[in-house]
Scaffold this motif. Structure first.
Motif, PDB file in Angstrom:
ATOM      1  N   ASN A   1      55.146  80.892  68.468  1.00  0.00           N
ATOM      2  CA  ASN A   1      56.229  79.940  68.702  1.00  0.00           C
ATOM      3  C   ASN A   1      55.777  78.803  69.619  1.00  0.00           C
ATOM      4  N   GLN A   2      55.108  79.145  70.710  1.00  0.00           N
ATOM      5  CA  GLN A   2      54.621  78.115  71.633  1.00  0.00           C
ATOM      6  C   GLN A   2      53.628  77.189  70.959  1.00  0.00           C
ATOM      7  N   ALA A   3      52.658  77.763  70.272  1.00  0.00           N
ATOM      8  CA  ALA A   3      51.635  76.953  69.607  1.00  0.00           C
ATOM      9  C   ALA A   3      52.239  76.105  68.499  1.00  0.00           C
ATOM     10  N   LEU A   4      53.188  76.680  67.770  1.00  0.00           N
ATOM     11  CA  LEU A   4      53.840  75.974  66.671  1.00  0.00           C
ATOM     12  C   LEU A   4      54.601  74.754  67.176  1.00  0.00           C
ATOM     13  N   LYS A   5      55.359  74.933  68.251  1.00  0.00           N
ATOM     14  CA  LYS A   5      56.121  73.805  68.805  1.00  0.00           C
ATOM     15  C   LYS A   5      55.200  72.663  69.218  1.00  0.00           C
ATOM     16  N   GLY A   6      54.122  73.015  69.893  1.00  0.00           N
ATOM     17  CA  GLY A   6      53.195  71.978  70.337  1.00  0.00           C
ATOM     18  C   GLY A   6      52.541  71.241  69.186  1.00  0.00           C
ATOM     19  N   LEU A   7      52.016  71.992  68.234  1.00  0.00           N
ATOM     20  CA  LEU A   7      51.333  71.367  67.101  1.00  0.00           C
ATOM     21  C   LEU A   7      52.293  70.545  66.248  1.00  0.00           C
ATOM     22  N   LEU A   8      53.442  71.125  65.919  1.00  0.00           N
ATOM     23  CA  LEU A   8      54.372  70.405  65.051  1.00  0.00           C
ATOM     24  C   LEU A   8      54.942  69.172  65.735  1.00  0.00           C
ATOM     25  N   GLY A   9      55.171  69.268  67.040  1.00  0.00           N
ATOM     26  CA  GLY A   9      55.625  68.083  67.774  1.00  0.00           C
ATOM     27  C   GLY A   9      54.584  66.979  67.723  1.00  0.00           C
ATOM     28  N   PHE A  10      53.333  67.348  67.911  1.00  0.00           N
ATOM     29  CA  PHE A  10      52.231  66.377  67.832  1.00  0.00           C
ATOM     30  C   PHE A  10      52.178  65.742  66.448  1.00  0.00           C
ATOM     31  N   PHE A  11      52.216  66.579  65.404  1.00  0.00           N
ATOM     32  CA  PHE A  11      52.134  66.057  64.038  1.00  0.00           C
ATOM     33  C   PHE A  11      53.337  65.181  63.706  1.00  0.00           C
ATOM     34  N   TRP A  12      54.528  65.595  64.161  1.00  0.00           N
ATOM     35  CA  TRP A  12      55.757  64.832  63.877  1.00  0.00           C
ATOM     36  C   TRP A  12      55.690  63.443  64.509  1.00  0.00           C
TER      37      TRP A  12
END
Length: 167
Positions: free
Chosen positions: A22-33
């Motif tokens: 969850n933590q890694a997903l939020k960071g990566l997806l926020g960056f990509f978004w």
């Protein structure tokens, strides 16, 4: 940096560790978004969903895995929506909504996930103004209960656009 985030995400996905994923997903997806990298959002969200699909329903972390899966489905739905794949987006968001009603999540705080699914689903069905308005109101109320002032503002912005477009 991005490579460290990808490595952390890959490790969490391999281990099926819902909290770290969850933590890694939020960071990566926020960056990509923020950078408009929809294809990477789609790939990363799908990887998370695939990993979480392998969590045993009897495992103690199953409810957490479901919550993270709903978040990944929501982000995948958002990416599909913004790449013009509306039907796929709606199906993913509907799947997330159904998971939120799972008996495994009874007694768990899913307000954040419910608010996010409602918010993105409203954007997917803006042609049905009444239903979009209902979903945005639901998301706004949930965000208010979470103290998410920025999320409330985004809901109000889209609600205002709906009212403006009505004439």
């Amino acid at each position: 940096d991005l490579e460290n985030a990808r490595t952390a995400f890959g490790r969490a996905a391999k281990e099926r560790n819902a909290g770290r994923l969850n933590q890694a997903l939020k960071g990566l997806l926020g960056f990509f978004w923020r950078r408009g990298r929809s294809l990477e959002q789609i790939t990363t969200s799908q990887m998370a969903i695939d990993a979480l699909n392998q969590v045993d329903a009897q495992a103690p972390e199953y409810a957490d895995a479901l919550r993270v899966k709903v978040a990944a489905l929501t982000m995948l739905g958002r990416a599909r929506l913004f790449t013009g794949q509306d039907a796929q987006a709606k199906a993913l968001l509907q799947q997330g909504t159904e998971l939120l009603n799972s008996p495994a999540l009874l007694g768990h705080d899913t307000r954040r996930e419910q608010a996010d699914v409602s918010y993105i689903m409203a954007q997917a069905i803006l042609n049905d103004r009444e239903e979009a308005q209902r979903l945005l109101t639901q998301s706004r109320v949930l965000r208010q209960s979470l103290g998410d002032r920025a999320g409330e503002a985004w809901c109000l912005l889209i609600m205002g656009n709906i009212y403006r477009d009505r004439g």
